[in-house]
Design a protein around this motif. Structure first.
Motif, PDB file in Angstrom:
ATOM      1  N   ASN A  18       0.809  -1.217   0.000  1.00  0.00           N
ATOM      2  CA  ASN A  18       0.000   0.000   0.000  1.00  0.00           C
ATOM      3  C   ASN A  18       0.849   1.278   0.000  1.00  0.00           C
ATOM      4  OD1 ASN A  18       0.859  -0.561   2.627  1.00  0.00           O
ATOM      5  ND2 ASN A  18      -0.854   0.550   3.538  1.00  0.00           N
ATOM      6  N   GLU A  19       2.158   1.148  -0.072  1.00  0.00           N
ATOM      7  CA  GLU A  19       3.051   2.311  -0.115  1.00  0.00           C
ATOM      8  C   GLU A  19       3.722   2.397  -1.481  1.00  0.00           C
ATOM      9  OE1 GLU A  19       3.546   4.663   2.029  1.00  0.00           O
ATOM     10  OE2 GLU A  19       2.700   3.842   3.874  1.00  0.00           O
ATOM     11  N   LYS A  20       3.939   3.627  -1.948  1.00  0.00           N
ATOM     12  CA  LYS A  20       4.650   3.802  -3.219  1.00  0.00           C
ATOM     13  C   LYS A  20       6.151   3.553  -3.007  1.00  0.00           C
ATOM     14  CE  LYS A  20       4.879   5.287  -7.561  1.00  0.00           C
ATOM     15  NZ  LYS A  20       4.206   4.786  -8.697  1.00  0.00           N
ATOM     16  N   TYR A  21       6.758   4.315  -2.097  1.00  0.00           N
ATOM     17  CA  TYR A  21       8.189   4.171  -1.833  1.00  0.00           C
ATOM     18  C   TYR A  21       8.546   4.185  -0.347  1.00  0.00           C
ATOM     19  CZ  TYR A  21       8.554   5.229  -6.784  1.00  0.00           C
ATOM     20  OH  TYR A  21       8.420   5.201  -8.141  1.00  0.00           O
ATOM     21  N   THR A  22       7.617   4.554   0.538  1.00  0.00           N
ATOM     22  CA  THR A  22       7.913   4.628   1.961  1.00  0.00           C
ATOM     23  C   THR A  22       8.246   3.231   2.476  1.00  0.00           C
ATOM     24  OG1 THR A  22       6.429   6.522   2.183  1.00  0.00           O
ATOM     25  CG2 THR A  22       7.086   5.402   4.215  1.00  0.00           C
ATOM     26  N   THR A  23       9.456   3.089   2.977  1.00  0.00           N
ATOM     27  CA  THR A  23      10.036   1.798   3.312  1.00  0.00           C
ATOM     28  C   THR A  23      10.382   1.746   4.798  1.00  0.00           C
ATOM     29  OG1 THR A  23      11.009   1.814   1.103  1.00  0.00           O
ATOM     30  CG2 THR A  23      11.917   0.236   2.653  1.00  0.00           C
ATOM     31  N   THR A  24      10.151   0.594   5.421  1.00  0.00           N
ATOM     32  CA  THR A  24      10.537   0.377   6.814  1.00  0.00           C
ATOM     33  C   THR A  24      11.858  -0.373   6.829  1.00  0.00           C
ATOM     34  OG1 THR A  24       8.216   0.259   7.463  1.00  0.00           O
ATOM     35  CG2 THR A  24       9.832  -0.595   9.022  1.00  0.00           C
ATOM     36  N   LEU A  25      12.824   0.168   7.549  1.00  0.00           N
ATOM     37  CA  LEU A  25      14.144  -0.439   7.667  1.00  0.00           C
ATOM     38  C   LEU A  25      14.334  -0.831   9.126  1.00  0.00           C
ATOM     39  CD1 LEU A  25      14.379   2.550   5.980  1.00  0.00           C
ATOM     40  CD2 LEU A  25      16.411   1.373   5.245  1.00  0.00           C
ATOM     41  N   THR A  26      14.679  -2.083   9.372  1.00  0.00           N
ATOM     42  CA  THR A  26      14.831  -2.565  10.736  1.00  0.00           C
ATOM     43  C   THR A  26      16.233  -3.148  10.925  1.00  0.00           C
ATOM     44  OG1 THR A  26      12.483  -3.137  10.741  1.00  0.00           O
ATOM     45  CG2 THR A  26      13.817  -4.038  12.507  1.00  0.00           C
ATOM     46  N   ALA A  27      16.897  -2.686  11.977  1.00  0.00           N
ATOM     47  CA  ALA A  27      18.212  -3.210  12.373  1.00  0.00           C
ATOM     48  C   ALA A  27      18.116  -3.530  13.849  1.00  0.00           C
ATOM     49  CB  ALA A  27      19.307  -2.186  12.100  1.00  0.00           C
ATOM     50  N   GLY A  28      17.969  -4.822  14.167  1.00  0.00           N
ATOM     51  CA  GLY A  28      17.783  -5.212  15.562  1.00  0.00           C
ATOM     52  C   GLY A  28      16.508  -4.599  16.095  1.00  0.00           C
ATOM     53  N   LYS A  29      16.613  -3.851  17.192  1.00  0.00           N
ATOM     54  CA  LYS A  29      15.434  -3.225  17.789  1.00  0.00           C
ATOM     55  C   LYS A  29      15.162  -1.820  17.243  1.00  0.00           C
ATOM     56  CE  LYS A  29      17.997  -1.421  21.742  1.00  0.00           C
ATOM     57  NZ  LYS A  29      18.144  -1.383  23.180  1.00  0.00           N
ATOM     58  N   GLU A  31      14.056   0.836  14.344  1.00  0.00           N
ATOM     59  CA  GLU A  31      13.246   0.924  13.131  1.00  0.00           C
ATOM     60  C   GLU A  31      13.339   2.334  12.569  1.00  0.00           C
ATOM     61  OE1 GLU A  31       9.406  -1.254  12.716  1.00  0.00           O
ATOM     62  OE2 GLU A  31       8.607   0.784  12.494  1.00  0.00           O
ATOM     63  N   LEU A  32      13.605   2.414  11.288  1.00  0.00           N
ATOM     64  CA  LEU A  32      13.735   3.686  10.593  1.00  0.00           C
ATOM     65  C   LEU A  32      12.818   3.684   9.379  1.00  0.00           C
ATOM     66  CD1 LEU A  32      17.629   3.671  10.629  1.00  0.00           C
ATOM     67  CD2 LEU A  32      16.177   5.028  12.121  1.00  0.00           C
ATOM     68  N   ILE A  33      12.613   4.861   8.803  1.00  0.00           N
ATOM     69  CA  ILE A  33      11.798   4.989   7.598  1.00  0.00           C
ATOM     70  C   ILE A  33      12.679   5.568   6.489  1.00  0.00           C
ATOM     71  CG2 ILE A  33       9.818   6.193   6.550  1.00  0.00           C
ATOM     72  CD1 ILE A  33       8.982   4.104   8.595  1.00  0.00           C
ATOM     73  N   GLY A  34      12.551   4.992   5.311  1.00  0.00           N
ATOM     74  CA  GLY A  34      13.204   5.533   4.122  1.00  0.00           C
ATOM     75  C   GLY A  34      12.139   5.920   3.125  1.00  0.00           C
ATOM     76  N   ASP A  35      12.408   6.881   2.290  1.00  0.00           N
ATOM     77  CA  ASP A  35      11.437   7.326   1.294  1.00  0.00           C
ATOM     78  C   ASP A  35      12.174   8.080   0.198  1.00  0.00           C
ATOM     79  OD1 ASP A  35       8.993   7.771   0.046  1.00  0.00           O
ATOM     80  OD2 ASP A  35       8.075   8.800   1.754  1.00  0.00           O
ATOM     81  N   PRO A  48      14.614   9.825   5.172  1.00  0.00           N
ATOM     82  CA  PRO A  48      15.764  10.022   4.288  1.00  0.00           C
ATOM     83  C   PRO A  48      15.707   9.084   3.087  1.00  0.00           C
ATOM     84  CG  PRO A  48      16.450   9.830   6.584  1.00  0.00           C
ATOM     85  CD  PRO A  48      15.007   9.447   6.530  1.00  0.00           C
ATOM     86  N   ASP A  49      16.321   9.520   1.981  1.00  0.00           N
ATOM     87  CA  ASP A  49      16.392   8.635   0.816  1.00  0.00           C
ATOM     88  C   ASP A  49      17.615   7.723   0.958  1.00  0.00           C
ATOM     89  OD1 ASP A  49      18.758   9.758  -0.387  1.00  0.00           O
ATOM     90  OD2 ASP A  49      17.578  11.219  -1.494  1.00  0.00           O
ATOM     91  N   PRO A  50      17.742   6.715   0.106  1.00  0.00           N
ATOM     92  CA  PRO A  50      18.851   5.758   0.262  1.00  0.00           C
ATOM     93  C   PRO A  50      20.242   6.400   0.277  1.00  0.00           C
ATOM     94  CG  PRO A  50      17.196   4.843  -1.187  1.00  0.00           C
ATOM     95  CD  PRO A  50      16.791   6.270  -0.930  1.00  0.00           C
ATOM     96  N   TYR A  51      20.471   7.435  -0.532  1.00  0.00           N
ATOM     97  CA  TYR A  51      21.790   8.073  -0.501  1.00  0.00           C
ATOM     98  C   TYR A  51      22.002   8.849   0.797  1.00  0.00           C
ATOM     99  CZ  TYR A  51      23.266   6.707  -5.152  1.00  0.00           C
ATOM    100  OH  TYR A  51      23.672   5.977  -6.240  1.00  0.00           O
ATOM    101  N   ASP A  52      20.932   9.408   1.374  1.00  0.00           N
ATOM    102  CA  ASP A  52      21.062  10.057   2.682  1.00  0.00           C
ATOM    103  C   ASP A  52      21.560   9.050   3.708  1.00  0.00           C
ATOM    104  OD1 ASP A  52      20.067  12.502   1.720  1.00  0.00           O
ATOM    105  OD2 ASP A  52      18.004  12.044   2.336  1.00  0.00           O
ATOM    106  N   TYR A  53      20.965   7.844   3.684  1.00  0.00           N
ATOM    107  CA  TYR A  53      21.393   6.817   4.632  1.00  0.00           C
ATOM    108  C   TYR A  53      22.849   6.405   4.394  1.00  0.00           C
ATOM    109  CZ  TYR A  53      16.950   6.021   6.986  1.00  0.00           C
ATOM    110  OH  TYR A  53      15.827   6.162   7.760  1.00  0.00           O
ATOM    111  N   LEU A  54      23.265   6.344   3.145  1.00  0.00           N
ATOM    112  CA  LEU A  54      24.662   6.017   2.852  1.00  0.00           C
ATOM    113  C   LEU A  54      25.586   7.070   3.460  1.00  0.00           C
ATOM    114  CD1 LEU A  54      26.750   4.276   1.268  1.00  0.00           C
ATOM    115  CD2 LEU A  54      26.428   5.881  -0.620  1.00  0.00           C
ATOM    116  N   ARG A  85      28.572  15.412   1.328  1.00  0.00           N
ATOM    117  CA  ARG A  85      27.852  15.710   0.091  1.00  0.00           C
ATOM    118  C   ARG A  85      28.132  14.584  -0.901  1.00  0.00           C
ATOM    119  NH1 ARG A  85      29.849  20.069   2.404  1.00  0.00           N
ATOM    120  NH2 ARG A  85      31.892  19.934   1.485  1.00  0.00           N
ATOM    121  N   HIS A  86      27.110  14.238  -1.670  1.00  0.00           N
ATOM    122  CA  HIS A  86      27.257  13.214  -2.706  1.00  0.00           C
ATOM    123  C   HIS A  86      26.809  13.805  -4.026  1.00  0.00           C
ATOM    124  CE1 HIS A  86      25.478   9.991  -5.267  1.00  0.00           C
ATOM    125  NE2 HIS A  86      26.661   9.469  -5.034  1.00  0.00           N
ATOM    126  N   ASN A  87      27.599  13.577  -5.064  1.00  0.00           N
ATOM    127  CA  ASN A  87      27.187  13.972  -6.405  1.00  0.00           C
ATOM    128  C   ASN A  87      27.883  13.079  -7.418  1.00  0.00           C
ATOM    129  OD1 ASN A  87      29.755  15.397  -7.268  1.00  0.00           O
ATOM    130  ND2 ASN A  87      29.232  16.610  -5.465  1.00  0.00           N
TER     131      ASN A  87
END
Length: 151
Positions: A18-29, A31-35, A48-54, A85-87
């Motif tokens: 039911n989500e377009k891109y909003t993603t749940t990321l879980t590492a142990g206990k 939980e974060l959201i990516g979008d 944050p988007d995937p590059y933000d997390y990187l 910064r990433h480019n």
């Protein structure tokens, strides 16, 4: 006895139907959201988007590595910040490449330190900032093994 760094890291990522891109990321206990940002069609900018997390991964590892080193040395570091910064840039060494659109990923790391530090200590902090485990991983050849499970 295995060290924590020898243990395999496992994270779980879920993109519900039911989500377009909003993603749940879980590492142990944790939980974060990516979008994706709203500038991407369907993006809701809920996280944050995937590059933000990187960049955040690299930055957090770097400041932790700096702090561990400086504490061990007993240096008067009051605070440490980072801006990353990433480019994508035209590959300078690809001026004669067949593909004139060749680009490489560039990550710029700026370390900001506060405290009564000598020039020699500041230079050593810069050197140490390039030795954090995530930095070293990103600078190596990385092998990604993909598989799929169907339910």
């Amino acid at each position: 006895m295995a060290k924590d760094s020898d243990k395999q890291k496992i994270v779980h990522i879920h993109l519900p139907k039911n989500e377009k891109y909003t993603t749940t990321l879980t590492a142990g206990k944790h939980e974060l959201i990516g979008d994706e940002p709203e500038s991407v069609e369907g993006g809701n900018d809920k996280g944050p988007d995937p590059y933000d997390y990187l960049l955040m991964s690299l930055g957090s590892c770097t400041v932790m590595t700096i702090k561990m080193y400086v504490q061990h040395k007993g240096w008067p570091l009051e605070d440490v910040y980072m801006e990353l910064r990433h480019n994508k840039r035209h590959a300078e060494d690809c001026d004669n490449c067949e593909d004139p659109k060749s680009k490489i990923d560039v990550i710029e790391k700026e370390v900001i330190v506060e405290g009564e530090l000598t020039d020699k200590q500041i230079q050593k902090i810069l050197e140490i900032s390039q030795k954090c485990p995530v930095h070293r991983t990103l600078m190596q050849d990385i092998k990604i093994e993909s598989s799929i499970e169907h339910h």
